[in-house]
Design a protein around this motif. Structure first.
Motif, short mmCIF file in Angstrom:
data_model
loop_
_atom_site.label_atom_id
_atom_site.label_comp_id
_atom_site.label_asym_id
_atom_site.label_seq_id
_atom_site.Cartn_x
_atom_site.Cartn_y
_atom_site.Cartn_z
N LEU B 141 30.39 -34.04 34.47
CA LEU B 141 29.69 -35.40 35.03
C LEU B 141 28.20 -34.89 35.17
CD1 LEU B 141 32.26 -36.61 37.49
CD2 LEU B 141 31.04 -37.74 35.64
N ASP B 142 27.93 -33.81 35.97
CA ASP B 142 26.58 -33.04 35.90
C ASP B 142 26.08 -33.14 34.51
OD1 ASP B 142 26.60 -32.68 38.49
OD2 ASP B 142 27.31 -30.44 38.27
N MET B 143 26.61 -33.05 33.56
CA MET B 143 26.05 -32.79 32.16
C MET B 143 25.60 -34.05 31.76
SD MET B 143 27.89 -31.06 29.02
CE MET B 143 26.88 -29.88 27.73
N VAL B 144 26.29 -35.15 32.03
CA VAL B 144 25.58 -36.62 31.72
C VAL B 144 25.05 -37.48 32.79
CG1 VAL B 144 27.87 -36.97 29.95
CG2 VAL B 144 27.75 -37.79 32.47
N LEU B 145 24.75 -36.51 33.78
CA LEU B 145 23.77 -37.06 34.84
C LEU B 145 24.31 -38.07 35.76
CD1 LEU B 145 20.62 -37.89 32.63
CD2 LEU B 145 21.20 -35.51 33.76
N LEU B 146 25.78 -37.80 36.12
CA LEU B 146 26.41 -38.57 36.92
C LEU B 146 26.99 -38.06 38.05
CD1 LEU B 146 28.81 -40.81 34.90
CD2 LEU B 146 26.87 -41.62 36.59
N GLY B 147 26.61 -36.74 38.27
CA GLY B 147 27.12 -35.82 39.48
C GLY B 147 26.87 -36.24 40.75
N ASN B 148 25.94 -37.29 40.80
CA ASN B 148 25.74 -37.53 42.36
C ASN B 148 26.53 -38.98 42.58
OD1 ASN B 148 24.59 -39.28 40.30
ND2 ASN B 148 22.74 -39.98 41.73
N ARG B 149 27.28 -39.50 41.63
CA ARG B 149 28.28 -40.52 41.58
C ARG B 149 29.77 -40.31 41.68
NH1 ARG B 149 26.02 -45.26 43.15
NH2 ARG B 149 26.29 -46.49 41.56
N ILE B 150 30.27 -39.14 41.88
CA ILE B 150 31.61 -38.69 41.81
C ILE B 150 32.60 -39.54 42.55
CG2 ILE B 150 31.11 -36.44 40.83
CD1 ILE B 150 31.77 -35.36 43.63
N GLY B 151 32.23 -39.89 44.03
CA GLY B 151 33.06 -40.55 45.05
C GLY B 151 33.23 -42.00 44.65
N VAL B 152 32.15 -42.70 43.84
CA VAL B 152 32.35 -44.09 43.58
C VAL B 152 33.46 -44.69 42.72
CG1 VAL B 152 30.69 -46.01 42.80
CG2 VAL B 152 29.76 -44.00 43.98
N MET B 153 34.03 -45.64 42.98
CA MET B 153 34.98 -46.32 42.04
C MET B 153 34.26 -46.67 40.85
SD MET B 153 38.14 -46.96 43.43
CE MET B 153 38.82 -46.46 45.04
N ALA B 154 34.84 -46.44 39.88
CA ALA B 154 33.94 -46.89 38.29
C ALA B 154 33.84 -48.24 38.20
CB ALA B 154 35.20 -46.01 37.36
N ASN B 155 34.48 -49.20 38.74
CA ASN B 155 34.13 -50.44 38.50
C ASN B 155 32.72 -50.82 39.24
OD1 ASN B 155 35.51 -50.65 41.14
ND2 ASN B 155 36.54 -52.64 40.25
N TYR B 156 32.57 -49.80 40.23
CA TYR B 156 31.01 -50.28 40.98
C TYR B 156 29.93 -49.70 40.10
CZ TYR B 156 33.73 -51.60 44.85
OH TYR B 156 34.77 -52.45 45.63
N LEU B 157 30.06 -48.90 39.04
CA LEU B 157 29.18 -48.48 38.30
C LEU B 157 28.40 -49.37 37.61
CD1 LEU B 157 30.52 -45.11 36.72
CD2 LEU B 157 29.18 -45.36 38.81
N ALA B 158 27.27 -49.07 37.37
CA ALA B 158 26.23 -50.07 36.48
C ALA B 158 26.68 -49.85 34.95
CB ALA B 158 24.77 -49.55 36.62
N HIS B 159 26.42 -50.81 34.05
CA HIS B 159 27.11 -50.65 32.73
C HIS B 159 26.59 -49.23 32.11
CE1 HIS B 159 28.27 -52.00 28.94
NE2 HIS B 159 27.15 -51.68 28.43
N GLY B 160 25.35 -48.86 32.34
CA GLY B 160 24.83 -47.74 31.78
C GLY B 160 25.44 -46.42 32.14
N GLU B 161 25.77 -46.79 33.62
CA GLU B 161 26.54 -45.46 34.13
C GLU B 161 28.06 -45.44 33.62
OE1 GLU B 161 24.50 -44.87 38.66
OE2 GLU B 161 25.92 -46.70 38.15
#
Lengths: 341, 268
Positions: B141-161
C-alpha cells in the motif's frame, strides 16, 4: 493498536454480558422466565448459524430448518429408543451434527458451483423433502403428532437446562467467532463482498462456500438437539418454514454479519413472541404475532438495513474513522510545518 | 532498446493461438495469436470496442474461448479456472474497479497476501496470528501511495484511490505475469506519473512480465518493449514501438480513426 484496545473492550463487555445472563436465575426464578431465556439461548445459536451463511458468506438459504430438524429428531429418537442418559444425549448431538454435515456437504456440492439462488431453491426442496419424510415415516417419527420422550434426569431441572443452553450459546459464539476471524473466515467475507475478485486472487470459491454451509449446518443441528430437549417432545414443526423464517428475521433484525447481532435478534424475537402471546388475552389480534413480525421486519429493513448491532457498529466505525482522519490530518499538518520551517 | 536477443525468442511466458470468442453472432476477439516474451513489457492498444478487455478476460480465465488456446509457461491453460491461473503465477487488475467494498483497504490487500502465501484452508487459527501478512500488505500500500488510508472502508475511497488499491492487490500477489487493464484510467493527472513510476519499478526489477492495456499510446511508448494493436477484435500488428508508430495499417486504422482525439490529447 487501537484495534487491540477495541477488542479488549469488546471482551470485557462480553464477559459482563455473560455474567449477567448467568446471574439471572438467582434474580428471577420464575419458571416461565427461565424457559424464555433458555429458548433465547437456543435460538441465538440457530440464528448465529444462519448468520454464517447470510451475513458472512452472502449465501441465502430457504431451508436452514432442515439441519435444526435433523438435530431435533436425532436427539428425540435416540433418547426415546436407547436410554435417557447424558451419554446418549451427547451421542445424539454428535450423530445429528455428523448427519447435518453430510447433508449440507451434499446440498452444497450439488448447488454451490452454480449461481446462488440454486442453493436457496435446493435447500427449500430438501427441507420440504425432510418434512414429508418426517410426516410419512410414522414408525420412527409418529408423523405429524410427534412423540414425547424421556430426557436425562438432571436435565429436568429448569435451571440446569438454562445453564446448559447458556453454556452452549457462549461456546458456539466463541467458536464461530474464531472461525469467522480465521483465514478461511476472512475469505468468506471477501466472497460476500465480491465473488469474482476473490476467485481472481486465487481462492477456489466453492470450497469456501461448502465449508461455510457445513459449519452452519452443524451449528444449527446442535440448536435443534437442545430445542427438543427443553420440550421433551418433537414433531414436524421443526422442519417448518417458520423455523427458517425465524432465523432469517433474528439475523436481519440483530444485524447480518455480526454474530452478536444474532443473539440480540433472537432475544427480541423470542421476547416479542412471548409478550404478544400474553397480550392475546386482551385482543385476539395479538394471537397473530406473525403480523407484528412482518411489520417489525419492514421497519428494520427500511430504517436500519444493517440491523441493530450492525447500525451501532457502523456508527462506532464512523466515529473512529473520523478520529483517525483527524489525527492523520494533524500529522500531515505537523510534517508540512516542519518542512516549511 | 535494451538487448533484444533473438536466442530468447522461444522463451515465451504467454502464447495464444487462434484465440476467438463469439457472443452470439458478434465475434469480439477473432483468431488472435499473440506471443509475450518472459520479463518483457508488452502493451496492447486499440480503440474502444477493439476487444482488449475481452482478450484479457480470455487470458485470465473469466471467459472461455470459442476456439483457440492459451498457453502459459509452456502449459495449455485454456480449460483452467481463474483461481488456478492465479496460482500458476498470473495476476490481473480490472478496468472497472473491482475491490471488496465493505472491507478495509488493508484487508483488501491482506487477502491477496494471504493467497500468495498459500494460507487458504486454515479455519482454526485467528487471522491475527498472521501479523506479517498485514505488514506486507502495508508495504504494497505504501508503494502505491495509499499507506495513509489503510483503515478506511474501500467503498469510501475516491475513484483514483480505488485504482491504486487494485494495483496494490495485484502487486501483493507477486505474479510472474501481470495483466494490467488501463491502470491509470480515472486517476488524476497529477497522480499518473506516480502510478507509472510503480509500474516502471516493477518492470525494472526485471523478473516480471507485464502486459498492459492502454488507450493513450503516448503513455506506453517509452515503457513498452513491444506493442500489439487490436482492431475490431483482430490483431492488426505486433512489434517494436517504433515499428508500430510507422506502420501504415496501424496509422490508417487506429490513429486515423482516432486522429482528432490524438490531436486533442497532444494539445494539452
Amino acid at each position: 493498536m487501537s484495534g487491540m484496545r477495541t477488542s479488549k473492550i469488546g471482551t470485557i463487555w462480553f464477559v459482563i454480558f455473560v455474567a449477567g445472563l448467568a446471574a439471572l436465575p438467582f434474580i428471577n426464578d420464575s419458571r416461565s422466565f427461565l424457559i424464555l431465556m433458555t429458548q433465547i439461548c437456543i435460538f441465538a445459536v440457530f440464528a448465529m448459524s444462519y448468520d454464517i451463511l447470510l451475513g458472512f458468506t452472502g449465501i441465502v438459504s430457504f431451508g436452514h430448518c432442515m439441519f435444526f430438524g435433523i438435530g431435533a429428531y436425532t436427539s428425540g429418537v435416540m433418547l426415546d429408543r436407547l436410554d435417557a442418559s447424558i451419554g446418549t444425549l451427547l451421542l445424539s448431538v454428535l450423530v445429528g451434527v455428523l448427519l447435518s454435515a453430510l447433508l449440507s456437504y451434499i446440498v452444497g456440492m450439488l448447488s454451490l458451483r452454480l449461481k446462488s439462488h440454486f442453493y436457496a431453491m435446493l435447500t427449500l426442496a430438501f427441507s420440504g423433502l425432510l418434512l414429508v419424510l418426517a410426516e410419512k415415516w410414522r414408525s420412527l417419527t409418529n408423523g405429524n403428532d410427534g412423540f414425547t420422550f424421556p430426557i436425562p434426569s438432571v436435565m429436568k431441572d429448569r435451571t440446569v437446562l438454562y445453564f446448559t443452553a447458556l453454556a452452549v450459546m457462549v461456546v458456539m459464539f466463541l467458536l464461530l467467532r474464531r472461525f469467522t476471524q480465521s483465514p478461511v473466515g476472512r475469505v468468506l467475507l471477501a466472497i460476500r463482498e465480491n465473488e469474482q475478485r476473490t476467485e481472481s486472487l486465487g481462492y477456489e470459491i466453492v470450497h469456501y462456500k461448502v465449508f461455510a454451509t457445513v459449519v452452519a449446518g452443524m451449528a444449527a443441528s446442535i440448536s435443534g438437539s437442545l430445542y427438543v430437549l427443553t420440550l421433551r417432545f418433537v414433531n414436524t414443526t421443526v422442519f417448518g418454514m417458520d423455523m427458517t423464517l425465524n432465523a432469517l428475521l433474528m439475523t436481519i433484525i440483530g444485524g447480518v454479519g455480526t454474530l452478536f447481532g444474532a443473539i440480540i435478534g433472537a432475544s427480541i424475537i423470542e421476547w416479542a413472541h412471548h409478550g404478544l402471546s400474553e397480550l392475546a388475552k386482551f385482543h385476539p389480534i395479538f394471537e397473530r404475532w406473525i403480523i407484528f413480525f412482518g411489520l417489525l421486519y419492514i421497519v428494520v429493513v427500511l430504517l436500519f438495513p444493517a440491523g441493530i448491532v450492525g447500525t451501532l457498529r457502523l456508527w462506532w466505525l464512523k466515529r473512529r474513522g473520523r478520529r483517525l482522519e483527524q489525527s492523520l490530518q494533524a500529522d500531515s499538518n505537523a510534517i508540512r510545518k516542519e518542512g516549511a520551517g | 532498446m535494451s538487448g533484444r536477443r533473438t536466442d530468447q525468442a522461444d522463451d515465451m511466458i504467454l502464447e495464444t493461438e487462434g484465440l476467438t470468442i463469439a457472443f452470439g453472432g458478434h465475434v469480439a476477439v477473432q483468431e488472435v495469436s499473440l506471443k509475450v516474451e518472459r520479463n518483457r513489457f508488452k502493451s496492447i492498444i486499440g480503440p474502444n470496442g477493439a476487444g482488449k478487455t475481452t482478450l484479457f478476460n480470455l487470458l485470465s480465465g473469466q471467459l472461455r474461448p470459442t476456439a483457440g488456446y492459451v498457453r502459459f509457461k509452456g502449459k495449455d491453460i485454456t480449460p483452467l479456472a481463474p483461481f488456478q491461473r492465479t496460482r500458476l503465477g498470473m495476476g490481473r487488475s480490472f478496468q472497472i474497479t473491482n475491490v471488496f467494498p465493505n472491507l478495509t483497504v488493508l484487508e483488501n490487500v491482506r487477502l491477496a497476501v494471504q493467497s500468495q502465501q498459500g494460507v487458504r484452508l486454515n479455519w482454526y487459527a485467528s487471522a491475527k496470528a498472521y501479523r506479517r501478512f498485514e505488514e506486507e500488505a502495508k508495504h504494497w500500500l505504501d508503494m502505491v501511495l495509499l499507506g495513509n488510508r489503510i483503515g478506511v472502508m474501500a467503498n469510501y475511497l475516491a475513484h483514483g484511490e480505488k485504482r491504486k488499491l487494485e494495483l496494490a492487490m495485484l502487486l501483493a500477489l507477486q505474479p510472474d505475469l501481470l495483466l494490467l487493464d488501463e491502470p491509470t484510467a480515472g486517476i488524476s493527472i497529477e497522480e499518473v506519473p506516480a502510478i507509472l513510476e510503480v509500474i516502471r519499478k516493477v518492470k525494472e526489477a526485471g523478473n516480471r512480465t507485464i502486459v498492459l492495456i492502454e488507450h493513450k499510446m503516448d503513455m506506453v511508448l517509452d515503457l513498452s518493449d513491444s506493442i500489439a494493436v487490436l482492431f475490431n477484435g483482430k490483431l492488426l500488428a505486433d512489434g517494436r514501438p517504433e515499428d508500430i508508430m510507422n506502420n501504415e495499417t496501424v496509422q490508417a486504422a487506429y490513429l486515423g480513426g482516432l486522429y482528432d482525439d490524438a490531436v486533442a490529447s497532444a494539445g494539452d
